[in-house]
Design a protein around this motif. Structure first.
Motif, PDB file in Angstrom:
ATOM      1  N   PHE A 276     -20.669  -1.981 -32.442  1.00  0.00           N
ATOM      2  CA  PHE A 276     -19.922  -3.455 -33.257  1.00  0.00           C
ATOM      3  C   PHE A 276     -21.065  -4.531 -33.360  1.00  0.00           C
ATOM      4  CE2 PHE A 276     -18.231  -2.320 -28.101  1.00  0.00           C
ATOM      5  CZ  PHE A 276     -17.502  -1.727 -28.639  1.00  0.00           C
ATOM      6  N   ASP A 277     -22.337  -4.807 -33.457  1.00  0.00           N
ATOM      7  CA  ASP A 277     -22.948  -5.435 -34.325  1.00  0.00           C
ATOM      8  C   ASP A 277     -22.033  -5.365 -36.046  1.00  0.00           C
ATOM      9  OD1 ASP A 277     -24.315  -6.453 -32.514  1.00  0.00           O
ATOM     10  OD2 ASP A 277     -25.513  -6.166 -32.316  1.00  0.00           O
ATOM     11  N   GLU A 278     -22.211  -3.675 -35.989  1.00  0.00           N
ATOM     12  CA  GLU A 278     -22.118  -3.770 -37.780  1.00  0.00           C
ATOM     13  C   GLU A 278     -20.576  -4.206 -38.340  1.00  0.00           C
ATOM     14  OE1 GLU A 278     -23.921  -2.553 -40.602  1.00  0.00           O
ATOM     15  OE2 GLU A 278     -25.982  -2.894 -38.616  1.00  0.00           O
ATOM     16  N   ILE A 279     -19.355  -3.767 -36.773  1.00  0.00           N
ATOM     17  CA  ILE A 279     -18.484  -4.296 -37.359  1.00  0.00           C
ATOM     18  C   ILE A 279     -18.288  -5.554 -37.556  1.00  0.00           C
ATOM     19  CG2 ILE A 279     -15.509  -4.435 -36.685  1.00  0.00           C
ATOM     20  CD1 ILE A 279     -16.218  -2.166 -34.918  1.00  0.00           C
ATOM     21  N   ALA A 280     -19.231  -6.704 -36.901  1.00  0.00           N
ATOM     22  CA  ALA A 280     -19.556  -7.910 -36.806  1.00  0.00           C
ATOM     23  C   ALA A 280     -19.357  -8.647 -38.124  1.00  0.00           C
ATOM     24  CB  ALA A 280     -19.656  -8.656 -35.790  1.00  0.00           C
ATOM     25  N   LYS A 281     -20.731  -7.848 -38.453  1.00  0.00           N
ATOM     26  CA  LYS A 281     -21.083  -8.115 -39.901  1.00  0.00           C
ATOM     27  C   LYS A 281     -20.488  -7.791 -40.817  1.00  0.00           C
ATOM     28  CE  LYS A 281     -25.880  -6.637 -39.243  1.00  0.00           C
ATOM     29  NZ  LYS A 281     -26.935  -5.770 -39.419  1.00  0.00           N
ATOM     30  N   GLY A 282     -19.425  -7.054 -40.836  1.00  0.00           N
ATOM     31  CA  GLY A 282     -18.009  -7.352 -41.487  1.00  0.00           C
ATOM     32  C   GLY A 282     -17.016  -7.493 -41.611  1.00  0.00           C
ATOM     33  N   ARG A 283     -17.029  -8.161 -40.845  1.00  0.00           N
ATOM     34  CA  ARG A 283     -15.869  -9.210 -40.590  1.00  0.00           C
ATOM     35  C   ARG A 283     -16.243 -10.305 -40.997  1.00  0.00           C
ATOM     36  NH1 ARG A 283     -13.045  -7.740 -34.597  1.00  0.00           N
ATOM     37  NH2 ARG A 283     -12.225  -5.995 -35.257  1.00  0.00           N
ATOM     38  N   ALA A 284     -17.184 -10.441 -40.866  1.00  0.00           N
ATOM     39  CA  ALA A 284     -18.086 -12.039 -41.530  1.00  0.00           C
ATOM     40  C   ALA A 284     -18.022 -11.922 -42.698  1.00  0.00           C
ATOM     41  CB  ALA A 284     -19.644 -12.093 -41.411  1.00  0.00           C
ATOM     42  N   ALA A 285     -18.218 -10.862 -43.186  1.00  0.00           N
ATOM     43  CA  ALA A 285     -17.887 -10.847 -45.098  1.00  0.00           C
ATOM     44  C   ALA A 285     -16.909 -11.425 -45.607  1.00  0.00           C
ATOM     45  CB  ALA A 285     -18.721  -9.640 -45.467  1.00  0.00           C
ATOM     46  N   ILE A 286     -16.251 -11.050 -45.210  1.00  0.00           N
ATOM     47  CA  ILE A 286     -14.403 -11.313 -45.253  1.00  0.00           C
ATOM     48  C   ILE A 286     -13.974 -12.578 -44.098  1.00  0.00           C
ATOM     49  CG2 ILE A 286     -13.888  -8.933 -46.481  1.00  0.00           C
ATOM     50  CD1 ILE A 286     -12.296  -8.864 -43.859  1.00  0.00           C
ATOM     51  N   GLN A 287     -14.463 -13.060 -43.819  1.00  0.00           N
ATOM     52  CA  GLN A 287     -13.940 -14.125 -42.982  1.00  0.00           C
ATOM     53  C   GLN A 287     -13.361 -15.174 -43.714  1.00  0.00           C
ATOM     54  OE1 GLN A 287     -17.085 -15.308 -40.312  1.00  0.00           O
ATOM     55  NE2 GLN A 287     -15.363 -16.054 -38.223  1.00  0.00           N
ATOM     56  N   SER A 288     -14.500 -16.200 -44.365  1.00  0.00           N
ATOM     57  CA  SER A 288     -13.705 -16.649 -45.631  1.00  0.00           C
ATOM     58  C   SER A 288     -12.554 -16.901 -46.225  1.00  0.00           C
ATOM     59  CB  SER A 288     -14.677 -17.671 -45.866  1.00  0.00           C
ATOM     60  OG  SER A 288     -15.393 -16.503 -47.402  1.00  0.00           O
ATOM     61  N   PHE A 289     -12.303 -15.493 -46.400  1.00  0.00           N
ATOM     62  CA  PHE A 289     -11.199 -15.330 -47.432  1.00  0.00           C
ATOM     63  C   PHE A 289      -9.363 -15.259 -46.711  1.00  0.00           C
ATOM     64  CE2 PHE A 289     -14.807 -13.828 -49.288  1.00  0.00           C
ATOM     65  CZ  PHE A 289     -14.659 -14.349 -50.121  1.00  0.00           C
TER      66      PHE A 289
END
Lengths: 312, 312
Positions: A276-289
C-alpha cells in the motif's frame, strides 16, 4: 487491447517462415497485459481513438516481456506457464534461448520504427536493467542472508524498470509535458515495486486453488522474498538459523510450518502495508496532474492492484 | 582496432556494478575481430584517421557477436572457448542466458547513439536473422537428410548476415554512394558464406594441433556440413546409409574412417573450390568500384581468407 492483439498477430509474419510457429506459440500466453495497459493509460488523451504509436509501443514492451518469460522458464526449469507447456519444455532449452533472442530483436526492430531514436534507446537501457536484475536474482539463489535493500534493488531492476519505462514512454508519445512524463514514470516504478512484492507474496499467502500454483516454492528453492526476510530477521536466533538452513538448502524446508509461522507473526499485514505504501508513493507522484486525463486512468490501475492485495 | 578495444573497455562501466565482472569476462575473448575489420575497411576513406562512428558501429556488431557466442556455448554445452572456460561453464547456464541478453541490450543501446534510427533498425533485423539461423541449425541437429539448399540458408542467416550488415553499414556511415553500400553488403555476404564453409571445413580437414580442436565433432554430434552432405550424396547406397545412421546418432560414428573417406573421394578440393567461388562472387560485387579506397581494402580481407583456405 484488441488493436494490440491484432498488431502482435501481424508481427508473426515478420519472422522467417521456419520459426513462425514457435513465435506464435510464445506469444499466445493469455497474459494479463499489464504493461500495455500502463502504456495505453499513461498516453490517454481526451479522444478515445486508438493511437497507433501507443499500440506499437505496447507491442514492443509486451514482446520484450514475453522474451524474458521464455528465458526465465529455462532458468527456473519451469514446465508449465498458464496451463501450457513452456517453450523450453515444448521445444527444448536451445530453441528457447534463441527464440527469446529473436523476440528481443524484433521488439528492438519495432522500436526503431519511431521517428527518433529515443524510444529505442530507452527500451534498450530498460532491457539491460531487466537482465541485470535477473542476473542478480540468479546469483542470490540460496543466499539465506539476502537483505531488504538488495531485495528492493533486484525488484526495481527486474520488474519496476519495465513498468516505469512503459508509463514514461506512453506519456511521452502522447506529447504530454516533461513534468508529467517524469511523474508517470515514477508512478510506474512504484506500481512495479508494489506489483512484484504482491506477486512474491502470493507464493506464501495465496490460496493454492485461486493462484493455480504450489505455495511456498520460494522457501523450497531458496529465494528470500520480503515476507521471508522479515520473518528471518525477527525470529529468535535458533529458529532464524533453521530458516536460513532451509533457504540455503542445507535442510529440507518444512513449508507448512513456515507458512503458519508467517501468519502467526503478523507478517502478512506488514507486507500488505508495504505494498500500500508503494502504491501511495506512485499516486503521490501524479497527484498534482489532475487536469491530465491520463492521471485518472493510472489511478484506476493502482486501485485494481490495491483491491487485489486487499482481497488476499 | 586499438580504438575499438579502448571503446569496448569503456563500455564495461556502462553496466550495473554488480555484473561488470561478468561483462569483462565475456568481452575478453581474444577473438579475431573479423566483423570490426570489415566495418573499418568498408568505411575506409582517404584519410586514415580513426572514425568515431565506425568504432561505435564496430563495438555494436562485436558485442552482438560476443552475445551470440555466450548463448551458443550454452547450447553446444561447450566448456572451453579459446583456451578459457566459457561463460556458461565459469558461472552457470542461467547467468550465461541473461548475460547474453544484457550484452544484446547494450549493443542496441550503442546503436541508438547514431543520429537516425537506420543503424539500429538494420542491426535489429540482422540480429533476428542470426537467431533464426541458429534456431534452424538447432532444429536440424541429427537430421541426416539435410540438403545443400538448407545448409546454405542456415549459414546465410547465422553468419553471412552479420558480415553483410557490417560492410553495408560501414560503407553507409562513411557516406559512400548507395550503389557502393549495396555492393559492399553483397561482398560481405559472400565472404560470410565463404568463411562459414571454411570454418565447417576445418572440423573435418584441419590439423588438430593447429586449429586447437578435436576433428570430426560435427560427424559425432550429427551436424551435416558441406563436405558431409557431398560425401553422403555420392557414396554407394549402403555406405551412404551408414553415414546417415552415424549422423542420426543411431550408430556410433567411426570418425577416422569418414575423415579418410572424405580425402579419398576428393571432397576436400571440391569444398575448397566452393569457397573460392563465393569469394569470387564477393569480389565481383565490388569490382567496378576501383576508385573507392575501401574496395581495395575489402579485397585484401578476401585474400587473407583465400590464403588461409589455400594453406589448409
Amino acid at each position: 487491447m484488441k488493436a494490440l492483439d491484432a498488431f502482435l498477430e501481424q508481427q508473426i509474419a515478420a519472422f522467417e517462415p521456419e520459426i513462425r510457429e514457435h513465435v506464435a506459440y510464445s506469444m499466445d500466453t493469455g497474459g494479463k497485459r499489464i504493461r500495455p495497459s500502463l502504456i495505453f493509460f499513461s498516453g490517454w488523451n481526451k479522444n478515445s481513438e486508438v493511437d497507433e504509436k501507443l499500440v506499437r509501443l505496447a507491442a514492443v514492451v509486451e514482446t520484450i516481456h514475453l522474451a524474458t518469460l521464455v528465458h526465465d522458464d529455462i532458468m527456473d526449469e519451469a514446465e508449465i506457464r498458464r496451463n501450457r507447456a513452456t517453450v523450453a519444455k515444448k521445444y527444448n532449452n536451445a530453441t528457447a534461448v534463441l527464440l527469446g533472442d529473436a523476440l528481443f530483436s524484433h521488439a528492438v526492430y519495432l522500436a526503431t520504427q519511431f521517428p527518433t531514436t529515443e524510444v529505442c534507446r530507452d527500451i534498450a537501457v530498460s532491457m539491460r536493467q531487466v537482465c541485470t536484475g535477473e542476473i542478480l536474482q540468479t546469483m542470490q539463489r540460496g543466499d539465506p542472508n539476502l537483505d531488504m535493500e538488495t531485495y528492493f534493488r533486484v525488484i526495481d531492476l527486474k520488474t519496476a524498470e519495465l513498468f516505469r519505462v512503459s508509463c514514461h514512454l506512453g506519456a511521452r508519445l502522447a506529447g504530454f509535458s516533461d513534468e508529467y512524463v517524469k511523474a508517470a514514470g515514477s508512478f510506474g516504478r512504484h506500481l512495479g515495486i508494489a506489483y512484484q512484492i504482491y506477486d512474491d507474496m502470493t507464493d506464501l499467502f495465496g490460496s493454492q486453488e485461486k493462484i493455480g500454483k504450489t505455495l511456498g516454492t520460494d522457501i523450497a528453492t531458496g529465494k528470500p522474498t520480503m515476507p521471508l526476510i522479515l520473518m528471518r530477521d525477527r525470529l529468535p536466533a535458533e529458529e532464524s538459523q533453521a530458516l536460513r538452513d532451509a533457504l540455503a538448502g542445507k535442510t529440507e524446508a518444512d513449508v507448512p510450518y513456515w507458512l503458519a509461522k508467517l501468519r502467526e507473526m503478523g507478517i502478512f499485514e506488514e507486507v500488505r502495508q508495504a505494498i500500500f505504501d508503494e502504491i501511495a508513493k506512485g499516486r503521490a507522484a501524479i497527484q498534482s496532474f489532475e487536469d491530465n486525463p491520463s492521471a485518472a486512468h493510472l489511478r484506476t490501475i493502482s486501485e485494481l492492484l490495491w483491491n487485489q492485495v486487499d482481497a488476499l
